[in-house]
Write a protein that holds these residues in place. Structure first.
Motif, short mmCIF file in Angstrom:
data_model
loop_
_atom_site.label_atom_id
_atom_site.label_comp_id
_atom_site.label_asym_id
_atom_site.label_seq_id
_atom_site.Cartn_x
_atom_site.Cartn_y
_atom_site.Cartn_z
N PHE A 325 0.85 -1.19 0.00
CA PHE A 325 0.00 0.00 0.00
C PHE A 325 0.88 1.23 0.00
CE2 PHE A 325 -2.94 -3.08 1.91
CZ PHE A 325 -4.11 -2.81 1.20
N GLY A 330 -3.39 5.00 0.91
CA GLY A 330 -2.74 3.72 1.17
C GLY A 330 -1.80 3.76 2.35
N ARG A 337 -7.21 0.00 4.43
CA ARG A 337 -6.41 -1.22 4.30
C ARG A 337 -7.15 -2.41 4.89
NH1 ARG A 337 -2.05 2.39 5.98
NH2 ARG A 337 -2.15 1.51 8.10
N ASN A 356 -1.25 -2.63 11.77
CA ASN A 356 -1.98 -1.82 10.81
C ASN A 356 -2.38 -0.48 11.43
OD1 ASN A 356 -3.31 -1.39 8.24
ND2 ASN A 356 -5.24 -1.79 9.28
N VAL A 374 3.38 -1.38 3.99
CA VAL A 374 3.03 0.03 3.76
C VAL A 374 4.34 0.77 3.53
CG1 VAL A 374 1.98 2.10 4.70
CG2 VAL A 374 0.99 -0.15 5.24
#
Length: 393
Positions: A325, A330, A337, A356, A374
């Motif tokens: 992402f 993102g 996500r 996350n 990420v």
């Protein structure tokens, strides 16, 4: 004196800039942005350490100032702010490079004419990209300029991935799937091995989710397929753009609603996407903070469409090993996500909720079949490297 590279990314109402030392690799000296061009200009700048420059040294721009005023004033401010700098070359983000440019190109009159012909394929971006090049040429005619294209990264795709099912003569004329956000994908491809080692050459999908959004499926860190097509209107739902749409809708709007080409352009590029579905905002953070059911519907549709597109792209590379992402949504929306990955658990994608929420680099659950990362993108450094390379050639 320090030789430097100027990087410009110019939009309809903003100028993003960065200055890099012309070293190998280029090192950031400062970056900034002028927003609100034509209305209420606001200038901001910071150095490589993130220190914000005092506002009293910023250039003052009138609300009516155009690029012809802004570009030379910006150059003067950079030189005054750092008196030891000599700008050696300038690199520009240019959205569309057409079929033949597989990398950056030195700006010439012939190139500008070629890129001008592509304006209808990227009407929101290409005119402003080219205007910046012309304004800089007028104020610094001896400065080498380099165009760095968002389409170039995707020229490695197989012909099947580029074709529409339309008469071949039209395809031969250049009505093809070009793909965009290539500068972002180029950066991710170049840094991915630093995160996952040799696995970077496996089956990878990068989700560039921002106000403009797309995805790219890669093998060997090369583009195999992407969600955007002939224009930057295709594929994922975006802030104001509709994404993939049954072409019959366009015919209906023309034939039954009497909309002109201009009306449809405005509707699909400016009035659709998150803004159109929510009737509230094109900004994901604003919608996530809203209690309105229309806001939730827009977020849900964005995630639904993204998950469906991701699954389709996985077919082009025979599965998925790594999901990345990047870009504004993102990188910053744990909710988005989560919603996308929950729909893809059947593919072996499982998020670690704590990682996350913390926006960690590795947000996939330990032992998950698919690594989920990420990674902040950096299109400016890609442009700086390309500009330095072309200027030295």
């Amino acid at each position: 004196m320090t030789e430097a590279i100027l990087v410009l990314n110019v939009g309809s109402s903003s100028v993003k800039f960065a200055v890099y030392a012309a070293s190998d690799p280029p090192s950031l000296i400062l970056r900034g942005k002028l927003a609100g061009i034509g209305t209420d200009p606001v200038f901001s700048a910071q150095d490589a350490a993130g220190q914000i420059s005092p506002p009293d040294i910023f250039p003052q721009f009138d609300h009516a100032a155009g690029l012809g005023d802004i570009i030379p004033d910006l150059l003067r401010w950079i030189e005054a702010h750092r008196g030891d700098l000599t700008i050696r070359a300038a690199g520009h983000s240019v959205v569309h490079g057409g079929r033949h440019h597989m990398g950056p190109a030195l700006v010439t009159d012939a190139l500008l004419a070629e890129l001008e012909a592509l304006v209808p394929l990227a009407p929101l971006h290409q005119p402003h990209n080219l205007a910046a090049i012309r304004c800089l040429a007028a104020s610094a005619p001896d400065l080498a300029q380099v165009a760095c294209f968002d389409t170039s990264f995707h020229r490695t795709q197989d012909r099947l991935a580029q074709l529409f099912a339309i008469p071949r003569a039209l395809s031969d004329e250049g009505i093809l799937r070009y793909g965009f956000h290539g500068l972002s994908y180029d950066f991710i491809a170049g840094t991915l091995a630093g995160h996952v080692g040799a696995n970077a050459d496996e089956r990878v999908i990068v989700a560039h989710l921002g106000n403009g959004a797309s995805m790219c499926a890669m093998r060997d860190r090369r583009s195999v397929a992407t969600s955007m097509g002939f224009t930057a209107l295709d594929g994922l739902m975006m802030g104001r753009r509709c994404g993939a749409l049954d072409p019959g809708v366009v015919l209906y709007l023309m034939q039954e609603k009497g909309l002109t080409a201009g009306d449809i352009t405005s509707l699909l590029y400016e009035q659709s996407g998150l803004l159109g579905v929510s009737c509230i905002s094109s900004d994901m953070a604003t919608l996530q903070a809203s209690d309105a059911p229309e806001a939730q519907l827009a977020v849900d549709l964005f995630c639904y469409r993204a998950a469906a597109e991701l699954a389709a792209l996985a077919a082009s590379i025979g599965g998925l090993d790594i999901l990345v992402f990047t870009a504004g949504i993102g990188e910053n929306s744990a909710i988005v996500r989560t919603h996308i990955c929950e729909r893809l658990r059947w593919m072996g994608i499982t998020l670690d909720p704590a990682a996350n929420e913390d926006h960690a680099t590795c947000v996939g659950m330990s032992g998950s079949e698919v690594e989920v990362l990420v990674i902040p993108t950096d299109e400016e450094i890609v442009i700086a490297r390309s500009t330095l390379m072309m200027a030295a050639a």
